[in-house]
Design a protein around this motif. Structure first.
Motif, PDB file in Angstrom:
ATOM      1  N   MET A   1      26.307  60.454  11.631  1.00  0.00           N
ATOM      2  CA  MET A   1      26.055  59.065  12.040  1.00  0.00           C
ATOM      3  C   MET A   1      25.544  58.274  10.860  1.00  0.00           C
ATOM      4  N   ASN A   2      26.392  57.423  10.329  1.00  0.00           N
ATOM      5  CA  ASN A   2      25.909  56.574   9.251  1.00  0.00           C
ATOM      6  C   ASN A   2      25.753  55.149   9.759  1.00  0.00           C
ATOM      7  N   ALA A   3      24.752  54.501   9.215  1.00  0.00           N
ATOM      8  CA  ALA A   3      24.322  53.253   9.837  1.00  0.00           C
ATOM      9  C   ALA A   3      25.086  52.036   9.349  1.00  0.00           C
ATOM     10  N   GLU A   4      25.731  52.167   8.172  1.00  0.00           N
ATOM     11  CA  GLU A   4      26.227  50.908   7.610  1.00  0.00           C
ATOM     12  C   GLU A   4      27.491  50.420   8.325  1.00  0.00           C
ATOM     13  N   TRP A   5      27.608  49.154   8.285  1.00  0.00           N
ATOM     14  CA  TRP A   5      28.743  48.467   8.906  1.00  0.00           C
ATOM     15  C   TRP A   5      29.974  48.720   8.050  1.00  0.00           C
ATOM     16  N   ARG A   6      31.084  49.167   8.716  1.00  0.00           N
ATOM     17  CA  ARG A   6      32.304  49.431   7.946  1.00  0.00           C
ATOM     18  C   ARG A   6      33.345  48.372   8.257  1.00  0.00           C
ATOM     19  N   TRP A   7      33.637  47.586   7.244  1.00  0.00           N
ATOM     20  CA  TRP A   7      34.568  46.471   7.460  1.00  0.00           C
ATOM     21  C   TRP A   7      35.966  46.970   7.788  1.00  0.00           C
ATOM     22  N   ASP A   8      36.404  48.033   7.085  1.00  0.00           N
ATOM     23  CA  ASP A   8      37.781  48.497   7.324  1.00  0.00           C
ATOM     24  C   ASP A   8      37.953  48.925   8.771  1.00  0.00           C
ATOM     25  N   PHE A   9      36.918  49.596   9.292  1.00  0.00           N
ATOM     26  CA  PHE A   9      36.996  50.038  10.688  1.00  0.00           C
ATOM     27  C   PHE A   9      37.004  48.832  11.624  1.00  0.00           C
ATOM     28  N   ALA A  10      36.136  47.871  11.326  1.00  0.00           N
ATOM     29  CA  ALA A  10      36.060  46.675  12.169  1.00  0.00           C
ATOM     30  C   ALA A  10      37.403  45.967  12.200  1.00  0.00           C
TER      31      ALA A  10
ATOM     32  N   LEU B   1      28.773  50.962  16.725  1.00  0.00           N
ATOM     33  CA  LEU B   1      28.223  49.769  16.082  1.00  0.00           C
ATOM     34  C   LEU B   1      29.243  48.640  16.045  1.00  0.00           C
ATOM     35  N   GLU B   2      30.425  48.903  15.474  1.00  0.00           N
ATOM     36  CA  GLU B   2      31.401  47.837  15.297  1.00  0.00           C
ATOM     37  C   GLU B   2      31.973  47.343  16.627  1.00  0.00           C
ATOM     38  N   PRO B   3      32.475  48.267  17.504  1.00  0.00           N
ATOM     39  CA  PRO B   3      33.079  47.746  18.738  1.00  0.00           C
ATOM     40  C   PRO B   3      32.138  46.844  19.530  1.00  0.00           C
ATOM     41  N   TYR B   4      30.907  47.326  19.760  1.00  0.00           N
ATOM     42  CA  TYR B   4      30.013  46.534  20.615  1.00  0.00           C
ATOM     43  C   TYR B   4      29.598  45.242  19.933  1.00  0.00           C
ATOM     44  N   THR B   5      29.424  45.281  18.618  1.00  0.00           N
ATOM     45  CA  THR B   5      29.066  44.044  17.925  1.00  0.00           C
ATOM     46  C   THR B   5      30.213  43.046  18.012  1.00  0.00           C
ATOM     47  N   ILE B   6      31.444  43.554  17.841  1.00  0.00           N
ATOM     48  CA  ILE B   6      32.593  42.647  17.935  1.00  0.00           C
ATOM     49  C   ILE B   6      32.674  42.042  19.329  1.00  0.00           C
ATOM     50  N   VAL B   7      32.433  42.885  20.346  1.00  0.00           N
ATOM     51  CA  VAL B   7      32.450  42.351  21.712  1.00  0.00           C
ATOM     52  C   VAL B   7      31.453  41.203  21.835  1.00  0.00           C
ATOM     53  N   GLY B   8      30.237  41.443  21.341  1.00  0.00           N
ATOM     54  CA  GLY B   8      29.228  40.393  21.420  1.00  0.00           C
ATOM     55  C   GLY B   8      29.686  39.131  20.723  1.00  0.00           C
ATOM     56  N   LEU B   9      30.264  39.300  19.540  1.00  0.00           N
ATOM     57  CA  LEU B   9      30.698  38.116  18.784  1.00  0.00           C
ATOM     58  C   LEU B   9      31.825  37.390  19.500  1.00  0.00           C
ATOM     59  N   ILE B  10      32.766  38.164  20.067  1.00  0.00           N
ATOM     60  CA  ILE B  10      33.876  37.508  20.774  1.00  0.00           C
ATOM     61  C   ILE B  10      33.337  36.715  21.955  1.00  0.00           C
ATOM     62  N   PHE B  11      32.386  37.306  22.666  1.00  0.00           N
ATOM     63  CA  PHE B  11      31.797  36.578  23.791  1.00  0.00           C
ATOM     64  C   PHE B  11      31.136  35.294  23.324  1.00  0.00           C
ATOM     65  N   LEU B  12      30.393  35.407  22.224  1.00  0.00           N
ATOM     66  CA  LEU B  12      29.721  34.214  21.711  1.00  0.00           C
ATOM     67  C   LEU B  12      30.729  33.144  21.345  1.00  0.00           C
TER      68      LEU B  12
ATOM     69  N   GLY C   1      34.176  55.532  21.866  1.00  0.00           N
ATOM     70  CA  GLY C   1      34.169  56.930  22.219  1.00  0.00           C
ATOM     71  C   GLY C   1      35.151  57.730  21.383  1.00  0.00           C
ATOM     72  N   TYR C   2      36.282  57.128  21.071  1.00  0.00           N
ATOM     73  CA  TYR C   2      37.338  57.810  20.337  1.00  0.00           C
ATOM     74  C   TYR C   2      36.902  58.110  18.900  1.00  0.00           C
ATOM     75  N   HIS C   3      36.297  57.091  18.258  1.00  0.00           N
ATOM     76  CA  HIS C   3      35.908  57.260  16.858  1.00  0.00           C
ATOM     77  C   HIS C   3      34.452  57.668  16.700  1.00  0.00           C
ATOM     78  N   TYR C   4      33.750  57.725  17.814  1.00  0.00           N
ATOM     79  CA  TYR C   4      32.307  57.920  17.815  1.00  0.00           C
ATOM     80  C   TYR C   4      31.608  56.941  16.877  1.00  0.00           C
ATOM     81  N   ARG C   5      32.026  55.690  16.967  1.00  0.00           N
ATOM     82  CA  ARG C   5      31.325  54.625  16.246  1.00  0.00           C
ATOM     83  C   ARG C   5      31.155  53.474  17.217  1.00  0.00           C
TER      84      ARG C   5
END
Lengths: 182, 228
Positions: free
Chosen positions: B1-10, B188-199, B182-186
């Motif tokens: 589990m690494n904490a940093e935000w990965r742009w490529d994954f996002a 951070l990015e999916p949920y943050t993107i969801v939040g941003l899309i909602f905003l 769940g698929y990538h076990y990451r």
């Protein structure tokens, strides 16, 4: 804080409120529970649930209080100013006592919403009424009974305990400022 | 589990998320349409002269309003099949959201109708207008601007409650995020993107509603230009 003249304080408050009102509670809840551990801050499910709901409803509550403060007649502000009250004293003695009858009805609605929102914490594995209902459903497969009971319990809590209590508070608040009839 | 935000994954998951966003918007739209109609039905129930209908209507509305949407979803989704009615998750979700928010919208409608001054009714009576004509020409045009803020709020409200649909397996935005996470076990990015899309969707929507509110009020002559 939204009413502050300081642009930094006002800006922070606005961003906070817009953020928490603009995204859904469920997303925030999952964010607190699943994402924060990546930053090294692991919250227990219960803590995450309480913090998320608290911060979310805090944003809604802030808007209600803001509306209440703005609804206090301007003459009251001017009167306090004329009497040379300090801003703190003006708030404490003049404005805040008057906002209660204004904000309590919307605050009561918000409280019922809050009660309903607590059902969501079941999704981050907090053992609450909803979670329990889901568990029993998974074991017994008597969906009608267990979800029906859960619905009834929520209904009874809100209809016969929470709402009458809040109405009672409203009446008291109205009486305190001499407005017996709302 | 690494904490940093990965742009490529996002960026990699972004198209998938945006596609799911369409589903979310669709769900909110259909849900809102149903809620608007259900709200009218509840309003009718409330305004009929028959006392017992009023009371039953009132209790139903109170019941739906004071119980969580989540459990209502489970109830519809899990209980109806026991009575031989099997609906897809989508249909269940739409029905439940429609019912739940219909009760709220009926309150908005009621408040708007009651917000029209009584003298308007009396004037119409004096002019011998029919009830239908009174509603169509006098009352509804005046009730409409009163209803707009409430209706707009619930549109945004429905939009924000669509993630609940993911719990019964409707493939909307939040569901996609959980699946990707769940698929990538990451997460951070999916949920943050969801939040941003909602905003990015709900803040402009709220601003747009405020603008409509102003325009309608202007057209009605309720407020003057200089008050804005």
């Amino acid at each position: 804080m939204r009413l502050s003249k300081n642009p930094i304080i006002q800006g922070t408050a606005t961003v906070y409120i817009e953020f928490f009102r603009g995204t859904s509670l469920l997303v925030q809840l999952f964010w607190f529970y699943y994402v924060l551990p990546f930053f090294g801050l692991t919250l227990e499910a219960f803590t995450a649930g309480v913090v998320a709901i608290g911060m979310n409803f805090g944003a809604y509550g802030a808007e209600i209080v803001r509306g209440g403060i703005l609804a206090v007649p301007k003459g009251q502000w001017e009167g306090a100013f004329a009497l040379n009250f300090t801003p703190a004293k003006r708030m404490r003695k003049i404005i805040i006592p008057q906002i209660f009858p204004i904000i309590l009805p919307p605050a009561a609605n918000l409280t019922v919403e809050l009660l309903k929102a607590t059902a969501l914490v079941a999704l981050v594995t907090v053992v609450d009424l909803t979670f329990e209902a889901k568990q029993i459903n998974a074991i017994t497969w008597l969906s009608a009974q267990c979800f029906g009971t859960a619905l009834l319990i929520y209904y009874i809590i809100s209809r016969f305990f929470l709402v009458p209590f809040l109405r009672w508070l409203e009446v008291i608040a109205a009486r305190k400022v001499g407005k017996d009839k709302i | 589990m690494n904490a940093e935000w990965r742009w490529d994954f996002a960026i990699e998951i972004l198209p998938q998320m945006l596609l799911a966003t369409l589903n979310t918007i669709l769900a909110a739209g259909i849900g809102y349409a149903i809620a608007a109609i259900v709200g009218l039905l509840f309003l009718l129930g409330q305004r009929t002269p028959i006392k017992i209908v009023n009371m039953v209507n009132r209790e139903i509305v109170e019941f739906i309003r004071s119980t969580p949407l989540l459990i209502q979803l489970f109830f519809v989704y899990f209980v109806l099949p026991q009575f031989g009615i099997t609906l897809s998750a989508w249909v269940c979700g739409m029905i439940t959201i429609g019912l739940h928010f219909g009760t709220y919208l009926s309150e908005v409608y009621r408040g708007a109708l009651e917000g029209v001054p009584k003298t308007q009714w009396e004037a119409c009576r004096a002019l011998n207008f029919s009830t239908f004509y009174t509603y169509r020409k006098i009352v509804l045009p005046q009730a409409f601007p009163i209803a707009i803020p409430g209706m707009g709020n619930y549109l945004v409200g429905i939009f924000k409650d669509t993630p609940l649909l993911s719990t019964i397996g409707v493939a909307e935005l939040f569901h996609a995020a959980t699946a990707v996470g769940g698929y990538h076990y990451r997460y951070l990015e999916p949920y943050t993107i969801v939040g941003l899309i909602f905003l990015t969707l709900s803040i402009p929507a709220a601003m747009w509603i405020r603008k409509i509110e102003k325009n309608v009020n202007l057209a009605q002559g309720k407020i003057k230009k200089e008050q804005l």
